[in-house]
Enzyme design. Sequence first.
Site, PDB file in Angstrom:
ATOM      1  N   HIS B  73     -66.404  -0.112  48.117  1.00 40.01           N
ATOM      2  CA  HIS B  73     -66.026  -1.278  48.696  1.00 40.01           C
ATOM      3  C   HIS B  73     -65.185  -1.125  49.984  1.00 40.01           C
ATOM      4  O   HIS B  73     -64.084  -1.570  49.839  1.00 40.01           O
ATOM      5  CB  HIS B  73     -65.167  -2.021  47.371  1.00 40.01           C
ATOM      6  CG  HIS B  73     -66.115  -2.523  46.358  1.00 40.01           C
ATOM      7  ND1 HIS B  73     -66.669  -3.888  46.362  1.00 40.01           N
ATOM      8  CD2 HIS B  73     -66.627  -2.084  45.477  1.00 40.01           C
ATOM      9  CE1 HIS B  73     -67.192  -4.149  45.236  1.00 40.01           C
ATOM     10  NE2 HIS B  73     -67.347  -3.036  44.637  1.00 40.01           N
ATOM     11  N   TYR B 342     -60.504   5.333  41.225  1.00 42.77           N
ATOM     12  CA  TYR B 342     -59.510   4.967  42.352  1.00 42.77           C
ATOM     13  C   TYR B 342     -58.510   5.383  42.749  1.00 42.77           C
ATOM     14  O   TYR B 342     -58.254   5.390  44.032  1.00 42.77           O
ATOM     15  CB  TYR B 342     -59.037   3.408  41.565  1.00 42.77           C
ATOM     16  CG  TYR B 342     -60.212   2.360  41.334  1.00 42.77           C
ATOM     17  CD1 TYR B 342     -61.579   2.551  41.171  1.00 42.77           C
ATOM     18  CD2 TYR B 342     -59.851   1.007  41.468  1.00 42.77           C
ATOM     19  CE1 TYR B 342     -62.404   1.752  40.750  1.00 42.77           C
ATOM     20  CE2 TYR B 342     -60.776  -0.171  41.181  1.00 42.77           C
ATOM     21  CZ  TYR B 342     -62.014   0.307  40.986  1.00 42.77           C
ATOM     22  OH  TYR B 342     -62.706  -0.896  40.480  1.00 42.77           O
TER      23      TYR B 342
END
Lengths: 179, 368
Positions: B73, B342
């Site tokens: 992303h 993440y």
Amino acid sequence: MPTPTRQFPALSRLLHWVMAAMVLTMLGVGMAMIVSLGDYHALLSFHRPLGIAILVLVVVRFVNRRLNPPPPFPASMSEAERRVASASELVMYGLMLVLPLVGWGMLSAARYPIVLYGSVHLPFILPPSPTLYAVLRKAHTDLAYLFFLTFLAHFAAILFHTLVLRDGILKRMVPWRVR
Amino acid sequence: MPADREGPGSTRPPLGPAGTLVRLALVGLILAAVLGTYAFLGGWLTPSALTPARLTDAFEHAAGVHPGFRRNHAKGVGVSGFFESNGNGARFSKAVVFRPGRVPVIGRFSLSGGRPDVADAPDEVRGLGLQFTLPDGELWRTAMINLPVFPFRTPEAFYENLVASAPDPATGKPDPAGMKALLERHPETARALAVIKSQPIASGFDNTTFHSLNAFRFTSSAGVSVPVRWLLEPAQPFEAAGAAPGSRDRNYLFDALIARVQRQPLRWHLVLTVGQAGDPTADATLAWPPDRERVDVGTLTLDRVEAEETSPARDINFDPLVLPAGIAPSDDPLLSARSAVYSRSFTRREGEAKQPSAITAADVRGGK
């Protein structure tokens, strides 16, 4: 008859062993955390409050050391050996203080919430900063490995004295009373 | 043996050479056992295991390394606004965010994949990361996408997908045989992709529905725990996506979003889907039965859009396990893995020099 070595005061011995268990657990949790996918969250959720508990206890330990000074080194230790032992103690004390603070600081700089349990969390101690986070994050790992190596040296020295020299050095710190 | 009776500090009679050697060996053995334990914990004895670092490497391998950007992303813009809770969520969760009232929100719209300059296209997966700042200082972060179910059940399957989608050095494109083999190994992925393909794609970010992806456990103040998935339903009317305008308008989805936020605040309803006993919580590829209770718990309003270079969202890790008390992870294996990867991606990018995003501050000003 050589001069008998005195034991550490009872509170010092208690703090030593409680913190030894916490710190050895912490090193294992930290190492496992960074390679774990499935257990990462559970390990991290345990890592944070344990780190803060170590931070609190090491302050207690500093105060205790002032109030209850350690006994002199046994006669079997040379001057050089005593200096190395004192230096390694100093490194371990320093790192038990610095490592949690670096951890708290790096989470603060990254604006990760510092959750202890449930909704209980600590305030941020540094401004948000990617650079600060990156530097502290690396320092956290490097200092943890330095702590691990210092622990290994300390442990190896105690094993050598206890099993090979057999000078009874461990009796200074065993949890029970030796007379 | 009188030696056993001696007090501390006394030295016993010296050992013979054999005794010394045996005891030295014992010292070595004990040290080796300690080192071995930590080496095991640190993963040195299992080099083939899938780790957060290897998964992050796979993202970099599939899309190239783009310093300073998220490993997935990568392309996005920052937004902000507020969430107005209507109090209906308090039935399920004691989280402060569900008490009636308003909390500030920072967010980020994004497209999936590791290329920060990827051209906007209707079938690129759309992401919305949100951070709710609760009055008691707690944070709730969520990273949602527009897929109704997730194509992969485990981190391992997701890793296989990354490997299969990495470009073949010979052709510069992923090898189709790799994806075919993956679908054969993972029938659940094929089934999830069929569900995903059956859903129409919205024309823009503003009228897209975003899904929580994973199940979570909500705990009420009475201590009752239920599985919950949530989604954000847009107040902006649905319109089906057309074809991408082509390479000359690479940011058309983001440009349209910027223009719309600047014209009027955009709104979404936060809707909880409450699971029942037996509903799958550890499998994000499966939808829950359609008759599950749905509860509108409040409205998200986004009234400000910013380029990443000025938005605080750039340096927020939208870790789905940053949760307030009252929301906890389910047994879905993806959740902890997402959190771990993440975090790894965040650590890598925060240590790198920041590059300008594809959507610049000038683009955002120009949208006015």
